[in-house]
Design an enzyme around this catalytic site. Sequence first.
Site, PDB file in Angstrom:
ATOM      1  N   CYS A  92       0.869  -1.174   0.000  1.00 59.12           N
ATOM      2  CA  CYS A  92       0.000   0.000   0.000  1.00 59.12           C
ATOM      3  C   CYS A  92       0.910   1.230   0.000  1.00 59.12           C
ATOM      4  CB  CYS A  92      -0.898  -0.016   1.236  1.00 59.12           C
ATOM      5  SG  CYS A  92      -2.061   1.352   1.245  1.00 59.12           S
ATOM      6  N   LEU A  93       1.114   1.801  -1.181  1.00 61.97           N
ATOM      7  CA  LEU A  93       1.971   2.983  -1.327  1.00 61.97           C
ATOM      8  C   LEU A  93       1.374   3.840  -2.431  1.00 61.97           C
ATOM      9  CD1 LEU A  93       4.648   4.432  -0.523  1.00 61.97           C
ATOM     10  CD2 LEU A  93       5.758   3.132  -2.339  1.00 61.97           C
TER      11      LEU A  93
END
Length: 200
Positions: A92-93
């Site tokens: 999750c970036l």
Amino acid sequence: MANIAVQRIKREFKEVLKSEETSKNQIKVDLVDENFTELRGEIAGPPDTPYEGGRYQLEIKIPETYPFNPPKVRFITKIWHPNISSVTGAICLDILKDQWAAAMTLRTVLLSLQALLAAAEPDDPQDAVVANQYKQNPEMFKQTARLWAHVYAGAPVSSPEYTKKIENLCAMGFDRNAVIVALSSKSWDVETATELLLSN
């Protein structure tokens, strides 16, 4: 793959190879296939983090629409981090999603992932169990992340107390990886971890 994507990736591949970070053994990239559609990345665990001393392998898939769409990246090496799935390695970036810009490069991606290891975002988690531990019990989170870094990424040895709990459950015939996941997700409580292992 579209010609623009191939040309761009070839250039970026060379940029990473020549970079100062590569010469310092901080980041690395290798070809998986000759078409430049799949690469294998590697980042070093940042200093002064539980990941220090570990080497983290990344799967990097380049879409036909690159650089207008981001590469698909996931951790191959197992890691205990709020923004990375402890099961699938999904990340999750924001720059790998809606904040991607065509000016970004492979080097940017690798360095951003390394920075993520040093500065987790527990309020935007990929792994809720890890994020919860990170917020509720920071010391246990650090010890757990360190143990995962030792077991899966080759970092120096970690908590003897946690290692003993792992060995005790493995001696009962449980799979080592399953034991590590169960203990990590059950706050190192042997009883509830055993219940989880028996229910699977």
